[in-house]
Enzyme design. Structure first.
Site, short mmCIF file in Angstrom:
data_model
loop_
_atom_site.label_atom_id
_atom_site.label_comp_id
_atom_site.label_asym_id
_atom_site.label_seq_id
_atom_site.Cartn_x
_atom_site.Cartn_y
_atom_site.Cartn_z
N HIS A 134 30.68 1.40 44.70
CA HIS A 134 30.20 0.88 43.42
C HIS A 134 31.02 1.49 42.29
O HIS A 134 31.62 2.55 42.44
CB HIS A 134 28.73 1.23 43.23
CG HIS A 134 27.80 0.46 44.11
ND1 HIS A 134 26.44 0.45 43.93
CD2 HIS A 134 28.04 -0.32 45.20
CE1 HIS A 134 25.88 -0.30 44.85
NE2 HIS A 134 26.83 -0.78 45.64
N GLU A 190 30.24 3.15 39.64
CA GLU A 190 29.89 4.52 39.27
C GLU A 190 30.49 5.53 40.25
O GLU A 190 31.06 6.54 39.84
CB GLU A 190 28.37 4.71 39.26
CG GLU A 190 27.63 3.81 38.29
CD GLU A 190 27.15 2.51 38.92
OE1 GLU A 190 27.92 1.85 39.67
OE2 GLU A 190 25.99 2.14 38.66
N CYS A 222 22.12 1.84 40.58
CA CYS A 222 21.19 1.69 41.70
C CYS A 222 20.78 3.08 42.19
O CYS A 222 21.24 4.10 41.68
CB CYS A 222 21.86 0.90 42.83
SG CYS A 222 23.18 1.81 43.68
N CYS A 243 23.79 5.24 43.42
CA CYS A 243 24.60 5.74 42.32
C CYS A 243 23.84 6.78 41.49
O CYS A 243 24.42 7.77 41.05
CB CYS A 243 25.07 4.59 41.45
SG CYS A 243 26.23 3.50 42.33
#
Length: 158
Positions: free
Chosen positions: A59, A61, A89, A92
């Site tokens: 992701h 992040e 999420c 993360c």
């Protein structure tokens, strides 16, 4: 959770949005971008790379945190701010807490998997031994429009 944002906040979120567009346009990835800033300088950048990398952890992040780790030769970033175009999420949020990021500024809420208070309270839980300041809504409409456009195009088969 929403805050008053300064010119630097806007500048760094604009960079995160550029990275989100790059994810979609150059890599056919979900358009999410992230920028980690420390002492007024970008120390890590990332965009979603899960599809192309066959990596569910890639992701935006996480990629920004990984980039910062390589640049700073450390795995913790006290005093830093992470700018991200979509609410983090659970995965993360956990990485952000472990990295000791001081502040997260995100654009659009994620009503399905958001972990900064929309669905889950992972990032804002007082059970952690590290507290993260969270602010939301900066460039939210632009980020949400980018995401909606991406998924509409995918549904249309483009």
């Amino acid at each position: 959770m929403s805050g008053t944002f300064g010119a630097d906040d806007e500048r760094f979120m604009r960079r995160a949005l550029e990275l989100a567009r790059h994810a979609a346009d150059a890599h056919a990835e979900v358009p999410v971008g992230a920028v980690l800033v420390h002492d007024g300088a970008i120390v890590g950048e990332g965009w979603n790379q899960s599809i192309g990398g066959n990596d569910p952890t890639a992701h935006a992040e996480v990629m920004a945190l990984r980039d910062a780790g390589q640049r700073l030769r450390n795995y913790r970033y006290p005093g830093s701010t992470l700018y991200v175009t979509l609410e983090p999420c659970v995965m993360c949020a956990g990485a952000i807490v472990h990295a000791r990021v001081a502040r997260v500024v995100y654009a659009a809420d994620d009503p399905k998997t958001g972990a900064a208070g929309s669905v889950f309270d992972t990032l804002v839980s007082n059970r952690h031994n590290h507290r993260v300041e969270v602010e939301s809504g900066l460039c939210a409409d632009e980020s949400a429009d980018l995401l909606r456009g991406f998924f509409a195009a995918r549904r249309a088969g483009q």
